[in-house]
Design an enzyme around this catalytic site. Structure first.
Site, PDB file in Angstrom:
ATOM      1  N   GLY A 191     -31.735 -18.097  18.839  1.00  0.00           N
ATOM      2  CA  GLY A 191     -30.499 -18.599  19.461  1.00  0.00           C
ATOM      3  C   GLY A 191     -30.239 -18.593  17.661  1.00  0.00           C
ATOM      4  O   GLY A 191     -29.106 -19.287  17.940  1.00  0.00           O
ATOM      5  N   HIS A 242     -27.157  -5.730  17.927  1.00  0.00           N
ATOM      6  CA  HIS A 242     -28.149  -4.841  18.189  1.00  0.00           C
ATOM      7  C   HIS A 242     -28.785  -4.730  17.228  1.00  0.00           C
ATOM      8  O   HIS A 242     -27.570  -4.505  16.150  1.00  0.00           O
ATOM      9  CB  HIS A 242     -28.147  -4.020  19.075  1.00  0.00           C
ATOM     10  CG  HIS A 242     -29.558  -2.902  18.469  1.00  0.00           C
ATOM     11  ND1 HIS A 242     -30.395  -3.582  19.918  1.00  0.00           N
ATOM     12  CD2 HIS A 242     -29.948  -2.172  18.638  1.00  0.00           C
ATOM     13  CE1 HIS A 242     -31.541  -2.609  19.905  1.00  0.00           C
ATOM     14  NE2 HIS A 242     -30.974  -1.047  18.995  1.00  0.00           N
ATOM     15  N   ASN A 291     -22.849  -7.307  22.840  1.00  0.00           N
ATOM     16  CA  ASN A 291     -23.994  -7.094  22.213  1.00  0.00           C
ATOM     17  C   ASN A 291     -24.387  -7.197  21.186  1.00  0.00           C
ATOM     18  O   ASN A 291     -23.571  -6.777  20.175  1.00  0.00           O
ATOM     19  CB  ASN A 291     -24.934  -6.252  23.195  1.00  0.00           C
ATOM     20  CG  ASN A 291     -26.263  -6.491  22.762  1.00  0.00           C
ATOM     21  OD1 ASN A 291     -26.355  -7.741  22.836  1.00  0.00           O
ATOM     22  ND2 ASN A 291     -27.222  -4.836  22.666  1.00  0.00           N
ATOM     23  N   ASN A 319     -28.699 -16.005  16.314  1.00  0.00           N
ATOM     24  CA  ASN A 319     -26.713 -16.058  16.121  1.00  0.00           C
ATOM     25  C   ASN A 319     -25.979 -16.534  16.752  1.00  0.00           C
ATOM     26  O   ASN A 319     -24.910 -16.674  16.483  1.00  0.00           O
ATOM     27  CB  ASN A 319     -27.012 -13.981  17.232  1.00  0.00           C
ATOM     28  CG  ASN A 319     -26.998 -13.014  16.000  1.00  0.00           C
ATOM     29  OD1 ASN A 319     -27.003 -12.829  15.267  1.00  0.00           O
ATOM     30  ND2 ASN A 319     -28.496 -12.022  16.407  1.00  0.00           N
ATOM     31  N   MET A 353     -31.990 -11.022  27.069  1.00  0.00           N
ATOM     32  CA  MET A 353     -32.857  -9.730  27.460  1.00  0.00           C
ATOM     33  C   MET A 353     -33.072  -9.078  28.679  1.00  0.00           C
ATOM     34  O   MET A 353     -34.381  -8.219  28.359  1.00  0.00           O
ATOM     35  CB  MET A 353     -34.763 -10.561  26.376  1.00  0.00           C
ATOM     36  CG  MET A 353     -35.028 -10.650  25.230  1.00  0.00           C
ATOM     37  SD  MET A 353     -34.510  -9.699  23.715  1.00  0.00           S
ATOM     38  CE  MET A 353     -36.405  -8.507  23.878  1.00  0.00           C
ATOM     39  N   ILE A 391     -31.181  -6.337  31.336  1.00  0.00           N
ATOM     40  CA  ILE A 391     -29.702  -5.553  31.179  1.00  0.00           C
ATOM     41  C   ILE A 391     -29.630  -5.516  32.513  1.00  0.00           C
ATOM     42  O   ILE A 391     -29.778  -6.019  33.291  1.00  0.00           O
ATOM     43  CB  ILE A 391     -30.295  -3.863  31.710  1.00  0.00           C
ATOM     44  CG1 ILE A 391     -31.661  -3.939  30.212  1.00  0.00           C
ATOM     45  CG2 ILE A 391     -30.016  -3.195  31.770  1.00  0.00           C
ATOM     46  CD1 ILE A 391     -32.448  -2.793  30.136  1.00  0.00           C
ATOM     47  N   LEU A 392     -27.627  -5.485  31.846  1.00  0.00           N
ATOM     48  CA  LEU A 392     -27.019  -6.312  32.894  1.00  0.00           C
ATOM     49  C   LEU A 392     -26.121  -4.985  34.025  1.00  0.00           C
ATOM     50  O   LEU A 392     -26.488  -4.042  33.284  1.00  0.00           O
ATOM     51  CB  LEU A 392     -25.727  -7.287  32.277  1.00  0.00           C
ATOM     52  CG  LEU A 392     -26.021  -8.558  31.536  1.00  0.00           C
ATOM     53  CD1 LEU A 392     -24.979  -9.049  30.726  1.00  0.00           C
ATOM     54  CD2 LEU A 392     -26.372  -9.323  32.913  1.00  0.00           C
TER      55      LEU A 392
HETATM   56  C1  GRF Z   1     -31.291 -10.380  17.027  1.00  0.00           C
HETATM   57  O1  GRF Z   1     -32.269  -9.509  16.764  1.00  0.00           O
HETATM   58  C2  GRF Z   1     -30.761  -9.209  17.557  1.00  0.00           C
HETATM   59  O2  GRF Z   1     -29.446  -8.302  17.158  1.00  0.00           O
HETATM   60  C3  GRF Z   1     -31.400  -8.962  19.052  1.00  0.00           C
HETATM   61  O3  GRF Z   1     -32.078 -10.223  19.954  1.00  0.00           O
HETATM   62  C4  GRF Z   1     -32.419 -10.962  18.201  1.00  0.00           C
HETATM   63  C5  GRF Z   1     -32.146 -12.587  18.718  1.00  0.00           C
HETATM   64  O4  GRF Z   1     -31.953 -13.310  17.391  1.00  0.00           O
HETATM   65  N1  GRF Z   1     -30.574  -8.583  19.832  1.00  0.00           N
HETATM   66  P1  GRF Z   1     -31.201 -14.689  17.860  1.00  0.00           P
HETATM   67  O5  GRF Z   1     -32.127 -15.386  19.007  1.00  0.00           O
HETATM   68  O6  GRF Z   1     -30.194 -14.605  18.472  1.00  0.00           O
HETATM   69  O7  GRF Z   1     -32.128 -15.671  16.730  1.00  0.00           O
END
Ligand code: GRF
Length: 214
Positions: free
Chosen positions: A12, A107, A105, A14, A88, A90-91
């Protein structure tokens, strides 16, 4: 205030960047709900700490994927943007059709390179000299929807997947809140595969279009 829902599965960080953007007054959004498919996600601790409503919805509690997604849709309610922040799963088109062009999203690669899992490790293994991160609209293909913004990050000979992931993550924490803010400002214009941020400065390095607040 843009009403957003955030889907998570793990750490989490992000999500944390979004929370901080809001708390610092740079991001005009309200997190209506965080949903984790993983009851042990550290993201949930962040919700508790910051008083953000959250729910845990486990895939295995539903026979059909559609029922799992129905539950997500019910909980998300009237959010205006759904942000996948390390979610994690796929929708399906069923879910996506409820939020047309309103699911984004983050990535950790310059898509379409290294879509899917372990993007940073595969970039190191492949020997690319630059990688980075992307915020994109979500469509039915994995990590393949229209690109909103990308940040470029160099690789060094000494890199491993962890050191590269760390370098990329710093930019993830900037381009994600910035993207949500562009939605909040109503500046995201989408035409087929092309996303234009109205009034943004294009042609800049390392982030294109240029970051404004983050
Ligand atoms: C990030 O590297 C994001 O780009 C990928 O999953 C990771 C999630 O990290 N989709 P966090 O849970 O936000 O720390």
């Amino acid at each position: 205030m843009l009403k957003i829902g955030v889907l998570v599965s793990g750490r989490g960080s992000n999500l944390q960047a979004l929370i901080e953007g809001i708390e610092q007054g740079k991001l005009q959004a309200k997190i209506e709900k965080v949903i984790s498919d993983n009851p042990y996600a550290y993201a949930l601790e962040r919700c508790k700490k910051h008083g953000i409503p959250y729910a845990v919805v486990k895939r295995k509690d539903f026979k059909k994927k559609e029922d799992f997604e129905k539950e997500l849709i019910d909980i998300l309610g009237k959010v205006e943007l759904v942000v996948l922040a390390g979610f994690m799963r796929i929708l399906s088109p069923f879910f996506l059709s409820h939020f047309p062009q309103r699911v984004i999203n983050i990535h950790p690669s310059l898509i379409p390179a290294f879509q899917g899992l372990e993007a940073q490790g595969r970039a190191v293994e492949f020997g690319v000299k630059f990688s980075g991160c992307t915020v994109h609209l979500v469509n039915e293909d994995v990590d393949a929807g229209p690109v909103i913004v990308q940040a470029v990050v160099p690789l060094f000979p000494s890199d491993n997947s962890n050191t590269l992931a760390e370098r990329i993550l710093k930019y993830e924490h900037r381009i994600l809140p910035q993207s949500v803010q562009w939605f909040a400002e109503g500046r995201v214009k989408i035409k087929d595969r092309h996303v234009l941020i109205e009034g943004a400065k294009y042609g800049t390095l390392p982030v294109n279009p240029e970051l404004e607040k983050f």
